[in-house]
Design an enzyme around this catalytic site. Structure first.
Site, short mmCIF file in Angstrom:
data_model
loop_
_atom_site.label_atom_id
_atom_site.label_comp_id
_atom_site.label_asym_id
_atom_site.label_seq_id
_atom_site.Cartn_x
_atom_site.Cartn_y
_atom_site.Cartn_z
N ARG A 1 -7.41 5.43 -18.24
CA ARG A 1 -6.86 4.22 -17.85
C ARG A 1 -7.37 3.30 -18.94
O ARG A 1 -8.63 3.59 -19.26
CB ARG A 1 -7.40 3.72 -16.65
CG ARG A 1 -6.80 4.56 -15.21
CD ARG A 1 -6.66 3.93 -13.99
NE ARG A 1 -5.56 4.49 -13.12
CZ ARG A 1 -5.57 5.46 -12.56
NH1 ARG A 1 -6.82 6.47 -12.50
NH2 ARG A 1 -4.82 6.02 -11.90
N ASP B 1 3.14 10.11 -5.86
CA ASP B 1 3.45 9.03 -4.51
C ASP B 1 5.07 8.95 -4.20
O ASP B 1 5.19 8.62 -3.48
CB ASP B 1 2.96 7.67 -5.10
CG ASP B 1 1.44 7.72 -5.27
OD1 ASP B 1 0.49 8.52 -4.96
OD2 ASP B 1 1.15 6.63 -6.09
N ARG C 1 -0.40 5.25 -2.15
CA ARG C 1 -0.67 3.67 -2.48
C ARG C 1 -0.03 2.84 -1.58
O ARG C 1 0.11 3.00 -0.36
CB ARG C 1 -0.32 3.30 -4.04
CG ARG C 1 -1.27 2.10 -4.42
CD ARG C 1 -0.65 1.85 -5.70
NE ARG C 1 -1.49 2.69 -6.88
CZ ARG C 1 -1.59 2.37 -8.19
NH1 ARG C 1 -1.05 1.22 -8.46
NH2 ARG C 1 -1.97 3.28 -8.97
P1 ADP Z 1 -0.24 4.63 -12.83
O1 ADP Z 1 0.35 4.74 -14.20
O2 ADP Z 1 -0.58 6.12 -12.50
O3 ADP Z 1 0.13 3.80 -11.91
P2 ADP Z 1 -2.32 2.62 -13.74
O4 ADP Z 1 -1.78 1.51 -12.75
O5 ADP Z 1 -3.90 2.89 -13.63
O6 ADP Z 1 -1.88 3.99 -13.46
O7 ADP Z 1 -2.06 2.42 -15.19
C1 ADP Z 1 -2.53 3.30 -16.06
C2 ADP Z 1 -2.75 2.21 -17.40
O8 ADP Z 1 -1.26 1.71 -17.76
C3 ADP Z 1 -3.76 1.19 -17.33
O9 ADP Z 1 -5.12 1.64 -17.42
C4 ADP Z 1 -3.06 0.23 -18.36
O10 ADP Z 1 -3.74 0.54 -19.91
C5 ADP Z 1 -1.71 0.41 -18.38
N1 ADP Z 1 -1.18 -0.66 -17.79
C6 ADP Z 1 -0.99 -0.68 -16.40
N2 ADP Z 1 -0.28 -1.95 -16.01
C7 ADP Z 1 -0.17 -2.73 -17.20
C8 ADP Z 1 0.48 -4.07 -17.53
N3 ADP Z 1 0.76 -4.78 -16.53
N4 ADP Z 1 0.36 -4.38 -18.81
C9 ADP Z 1 0.09 -3.51 -19.83
N5 ADP Z 1 -0.58 -2.01 -19.39
C10 ADP Z 1 -0.69 -1.89 -18.18
#
Ligand code: ADP
Length: 262
Positions: free
Chosen positions: A96, A171, A215
């Site tokens: 992340r 999910d 989630r």
């Molecule tokens: P997932 O992809 O499993 O839903 P996360 O929500 O933690 O996991 O998102 C993973 C990574 O994607 C984050 O750590 C961040 O670097 C990037 N990210 C998430 N949302 C955004 C956003 N709105 N704008 C830019 N990068 C984002």
């Protein structure tokens, strides 16, 4: 940043499918929570990319690797994806990344891609990762302009950043996709756990409450509750009616399974 490579927008592509990728560079990364099947998706991206004549790069540790650059972005070969189909997690790493949430962080990521002539990015991740990918694609040309102002020499100015998103999330929370990568394995694993505790629940006439992932999406809870005959299921899409606790406490309910989705 050193000068970037050729202008993709002027490349004439042959029709031969084995040469469609000639002159292109593709980067593949896995981001966010890991999901079973991500390795298979990486392997397929690499091998199909190489088959079409493209250069393919691994980006290690998700967006963090894109921002950090250097050794985090490495060329992929046919052999480098051998023996990974059967492995869990993600072999190229996931993370992340706080930096990628800011424009400055995405500017550094863009610089690292441009240096290697990469204008095709395959992101395997969940809703957060794909939201980030879309953000990156939207502001790509603006980022390049700012990089040139800051001294970057590139002739990739007219190019777009082509993004392919593969939904790697257990999910099953992405519309337009029948089943996201990892969901089927997660269902399988939940049922294994249920099988293991059901006999105990019956033997001791005890209630077991299982909380599964998802989630905002109750798919895993709903489908596994149906598959194993749970007595109750709580899903975010359909919160229980007022007074549900009174029904739950009726003594006739014994040896049962409740499913909860966070
Ligand atoms: P997932 O992809 O499993 O839903 P996360 O929500 O933690 O996991 O998102 C993973 C990574 O994607 C984050 O750590 C961040 O670097 C990037 N990210 C998430 N949302 C955004 C956003 N709105 N704008 C830019 N990068 C984002």
């Amino acid at each position: 940043c050193p000068s970037a490579t050729e202008d993709m927008s002027t490349t004439t592509l042959p029709i031969d499918p084995t040469k469609m990728g000639v002159g292109r560079s593709i980067a593949v990364l896995t981001s966010g929570g890991d999901a079973q099947g991500m390795n298979a998706a990486v392997r397929a991206t690499v091998r199909v990319g190489l088959y079409t004549g493209a250069k393919v790069f691994f980006v290690h540790e998700g967006y963090q690797g894109l921002v950090d650059g250097g050794d985090h972005i490495k060329p992929a070969t046919w052999e480098s994806v051998s023996m990974m189909l059967q492995l869990g997690g993600t072999v190229i790493g996931s993370a992340r990344c706080k930096d990628f949430r800011s424009r400055d962080g995405r500017m550094i990521a863009a610089c690292n891609l441009v240096k290697l002539g990469i204008t095709n990015l395959c992101v395997i991740g969940g809703d957060g990762s794909l939201t980030g990918a879309n953000e990156f694609r939207t502001e790509w040309s603006g980022l390049l302009k700012d990089l040139v102002k800051a001294g970057l020499k590139t002739n990739l100015m007219s190019s777009h950043l082509n993004i392919v998103g593969m939904v790697g999330s257990i999910d099953n929370d992405f519309c337009g996709t029948d089943m996201t990568i990892g969901t089927d394995s997660a269902l399988h694993r939940i049922i294994e756990v249920v099988d293991a505790i059901t006999t105990t629940a019956q033997s001791h006439q005890r209630t077991f409450i299982l909380e599964v992932m998802g989630r905002h999406c109750g798919y895993l809870a709903l489908v596994t509750a149906l598959a194993c005959g749970a007595d109750w299921v709580f899903i975010p899409e359909m919160p229980p009616d007022e007074g549900w606790e009174n029904h739950l406490s009726i003594p006739q309910y014994t040896g049962q399974l409740y499913f909860l989705s966070p």
